[in-house]
Motif scaffolding. Structure first.
Motif, PDB file in Angstrom:
ATOM      1  N   GLU A  10       0.812  -1.216   0.000  1.00 37.29           N
ATOM      2  CA  GLU A  10       0.000   0.000   0.000  1.00 37.29           C
ATOM      3  C   GLU A  10       0.845   1.266   0.000  1.00 37.29           C
ATOM      4  O   GLU A  10       0.538   2.232  -0.696  1.00 37.29           O
ATOM      5  N   ASP A 123      -8.328   7.840  -2.804  1.00 38.65           N
ATOM      6  CA  ASP A 123      -8.270   6.681  -1.932  1.00 38.65           C
ATOM      7  C   ASP A 123      -7.801   5.505  -2.785  1.00 38.65           C
ATOM      8  O   ASP A 123      -8.034   5.484  -3.993  1.00 38.65           O
ATOM      9  N   ARG A 126      -8.297  -2.263  -1.976  1.00 39.82           N
ATOM     10  CA  ARG A 126      -8.303  -3.572  -2.615  1.00 39.82           C
ATOM     11  C   ARG A 126      -9.707  -3.860  -3.132  1.00 39.82           C
ATOM     12  O   ARG A 126     -10.697  -3.553  -2.473  1.00 39.82           O
TER      13      ARG A 126
ATOM     14  N   ASP B  46     -13.669   8.087  -0.043  1.00 39.80           N
ATOM     15  CA  ASP B  46     -13.405   6.708   0.365  1.00 39.80           C
ATOM     16  C   ASP B  46     -14.182   5.758  -0.506  1.00 39.80           C
ATOM     17  O   ASP B  46     -15.342   6.021  -0.843  1.00 39.80           O
ATOM     18  N   MET B  47     -13.541   4.655  -0.851  1.00 43.47           N
ATOM     19  CA  MET B  47     -14.225   3.610  -1.603  1.00 43.47           C
ATOM     20  C   MET B  47     -14.418   2.410  -0.685  1.00 43.47           C
ATOM     21  O   MET B  47     -13.487   2.013   0.026  1.00 43.47           O
ATOM     22  N   VAL B  49     -15.712  -1.640  -0.586  1.00 48.03           N
ATOM     23  CA  VAL B  49     -15.920  -2.775  -1.471  1.00 48.03           C
ATOM     24  C   VAL B  49     -16.443  -3.966  -0.668  1.00 48.03           C
ATOM     25  O   VAL B  49     -15.932  -4.249   0.420  1.00 48.03           O
ATOM     26  N   VAL B  52     -14.371  -6.616   1.394  1.00 44.26           N
ATOM     27  CA  VAL B  52     -13.150  -5.976   1.884  1.00 44.26           C
ATOM     28  C   VAL B  52     -13.500  -5.026   3.035  1.00 44.26           C
ATOM     29  O   VAL B  52     -12.913  -5.090   4.107  1.00 44.26           O
ATOM     30  N   HIS B  53     -14.499  -4.180   2.804  1.00 46.20           N
ATOM     31  CA  HIS B  53     -14.862  -3.165   3.811  1.00 46.20           C
ATOM     32  C   HIS B  53     -16.208  -3.420   4.480  1.00 46.20           C
ATOM     33  O   HIS B  53     -16.558  -2.758   5.444  1.00 46.20           O
ATOM     34  N   GLN B 333      -2.669  -3.177   6.327  1.00 47.43           N
ATOM     35  CA  GLN B 333      -1.867  -3.129   5.101  1.00 47.43           C
ATOM     36  C   GLN B 333      -2.793  -3.653   4.018  1.00 47.43           C
ATOM     37  O   GLN B 333      -2.827  -4.833   3.703  1.00 47.43           O
ATOM     38  N   HIS B 334      -3.559  -2.726   3.415  1.00 50.27           N
ATOM     39  CA  HIS B 334      -4.706  -3.109   2.584  1.00 50.27           C
ATOM     40  C   HIS B 334      -4.396  -4.129   1.499  1.00 50.27           C
ATOM     41  O   HIS B 334      -5.245  -4.900   1.120  1.00 50.27           O
ATOM     42  N   PHE B 335      -3.166  -4.107   0.971  1.00 55.33           N
ATOM     43  CA  PHE B 335      -2.877  -4.999  -0.146  1.00 55.33           C
ATOM     44  C   PHE B 335      -2.059  -6.209   0.264  1.00 55.33           C
ATOM     45  O   PHE B 335      -1.611  -6.972  -0.562  1.00 55.33           O
ATOM     46  N   THR B 337      -2.955  -8.854   1.940  1.00 55.02           N
ATOM     47  CA  THR B 337      -3.601 -10.172   1.860  1.00 55.02           C
ATOM     48  C   THR B 337      -4.365 -10.336   0.553  1.00 55.02           C
ATOM     49  O   THR B 337      -4.672  -9.359  -0.089  1.00 55.02           O
TER      50      THR B 337
END
Lengths: 337, 337
Positions: A10, A123, A126, B46-47, B49, B52-53, B333-335, B337
């Protein structure tokens, strides 16, 4: 090995993002410069999804970025606004290549720079599918917003450029045999551009649409000359969903009808070659041309089209709720398929 | 049969959207009321998904909508700004139920209304994955923006509320055995709230985070009382990525260190029960509490925490670049995993 977002992490991705971002990104929100005295803010937002709004098959990452910016800036131009700033959020699968997202940011920034604005925040998240979400802000002098519900009987209907070329570009990119058809037919005719150059120019209509801020600047010049800045007799929108859709939406919102000057409707020769019998369909329903469709008094419309290349008066606003001969269907029904 | 977006069509979906949208949606961009005289605009995006979120397993559609709004409003609060307007784009698979998207809009609007703002525009597109992208604008008086790079040696570090409860709520929603553990342990103790009510209150921390505009209002009141509106000695951010992350980011941006008052760091009793040995981990790295972490002179901090329930002075800004005992890893660490 091709570097991917997963390798980058990230923080690495944010580093790339920051290269293209004007502000010191790092706070929770981005401060916007400038003030709005005697101006109104307008805001527009669009989401672009891989496989729905763009595809590796027809669009390079730079062009995806350019289009994502241009689509939103076109909405601002359609309101008569000047761009003030833009934010973009991106959702990316872990296996997205770094080259792809860098290309997107590059094309995006190039478009913003071309039209005098910049990326102020965003932003990065993933997502299983590549997704871009852009929000653009603009400012427009009070009472000079162009809207679609104020067309008046007797107005001329003006388009700022040719329609159907974005569709033609997409078809050329998708079907090799069409490229041959175009080149073969152009050889017979008398063409200033070489066939290959014309083909590329048409593909660019699809890949790199142009927000028509130039048309808005000309409009303001003419409004000033004709002492029309106060009453502001302009209505309209952009033709992102097709020329027919724009005319229909303006008529519906303004509760008026329209008479189309079918004989004056310009159709590019390449569209006649590529689309054959369906040429008029491409012009009316092709979509994504991002021209402006404006309604204004004829005495403004005449000098306007005289001074703006490829623009044309294509009809007149009339009483009633009919648009003569125009099929009132929307070019895109996003959820139909 | 459950009604889906596919049955509804784009026009039907737009009709739902318009019910929750303040403006007459229909133009290319939405005009924003108000002016910015002596104010600066800030913008945040902000996005979110699916998978994920948010997840159907832990979050109702109303809560997904509330969270999507709250996450962005919290960023505005963290800058010291008042909300001015919000846009939301949604990407939806065709089989999304109408009930789901209506629930999202309902929760979203409820949150906006609660904090005095409204939805002014948006976009609806087809996507293989449910995606929400929100952009919120706020305004803040010139020179009163709260940023993270202005913390000064000697400042108190203040948190506006308890941390770790969002993590606790998520864990309770995911693991039934934890609910039993909480209830069993509370029976032994002496609890004012019934166990079940406490459990629900904790889940709500996760499902319905609260942007801390109340803390900002109190701050402005105290700044005025202490004649500090001009020099504005406040820095900070929200703790969306965890308390430890917020402290670390402020220190890094301000090039200072921090001493944490470990003994004064409040830890909710339910977190001690649920997390056991890992209670401090949940408080520091749990994330998504959406409290504010603010740095300010002690003489402001003291009346501030006195008047704001559950807030606390938890440390002091010191010279150097060390944070005593705090592991400098980011909670998300969003990416990775």
């Amino acid at each position: 090995m091709t570097e991917t977002i997963k390798n980058l992490g990230e923080q690495g991705l944010l580093k790339i993002f920051r290269q293209y971002c004007s502000e010191v990104v790092g706070d929770d929100a981005a401060p916007m410069g400038g003030t709005l005295t005697e101006h109104q803010m307008v805001v527009t937002t669009d989401m672009l999804v891989d496989g729905v709004h763009f595809s590796d098959r027809t669009t390079s990452p730079e062009d995806v970025g350019w289009r994502a910016a241009a689509v939103n800036l076109s909405d601002l131009a359609a309101m008569g606004a000047k761009p003030w700033g833009v934010v973009m959020s991106v959702g990316l699968p872990s296996d997205t290549t770094v080259a792809w997202i860098e290309g997107v940011y590059r094309g995006f920034s190039e478009c913003l720079r071309t039209y005098g604005t910049e990326l102020v925040g965003g932003d990065t998240v993933r997502s299983p599918i590549r997704t871009l979400s852009v929000t653009a802000f603009g400012q427009v002098p009070q009472n000079q917003i162009i809207q679609r519900h104020t067309a008046r009987v007797g107005d001329a209907i003006v388009m700022t450029g040719l329609h159907g070329l974005s569709k033609a570009g997409l078809e050329l990119l998708l079907h090799e045999n069409l490229q041959e058809k175009l080149l073969a037919n152009l050889k017979i005719g008398n063409c200033i551009l070489s066939g290959k150059a014309l083909e590329q120019a048409i593909c660019r209509y699809h890949q790199r649409p142009t927000p028509r801020f130039d048309a808005i600047a000309l409009l303001h010049k003419l409004l000033k000359q004709h002492n029309h800045l106060k009453d502001f007799p302009i209505s309209g929108m952009d033709s992102s969903d097709g020329l027919a859709d724009a005319i229909a939406q303006i008529c519906r919102a303004s509760q008026v009808g329209a008479k189309i000057f079918w004989r004056s409707l310009p159709i590019h020769r390449a569209i006649r070659i590529l689309a054959g019998d369906r040429a008029l369909d491409w012009v009316l329903y092709g979509g994504e041309d991002f021209e402006l469709v404006l309604c204004m008094p004829f005495k403004l419309a005449e000098p306007f089209v005289h001074q703006l290349p490829n623009s044309a008066i294509i009809g007149e606003i009339i009483e009633g709720n009919q648009i003569d001969g125009l099929e009132m269907r929307s070019a895109f029904q996003h959820f139909a398929t």
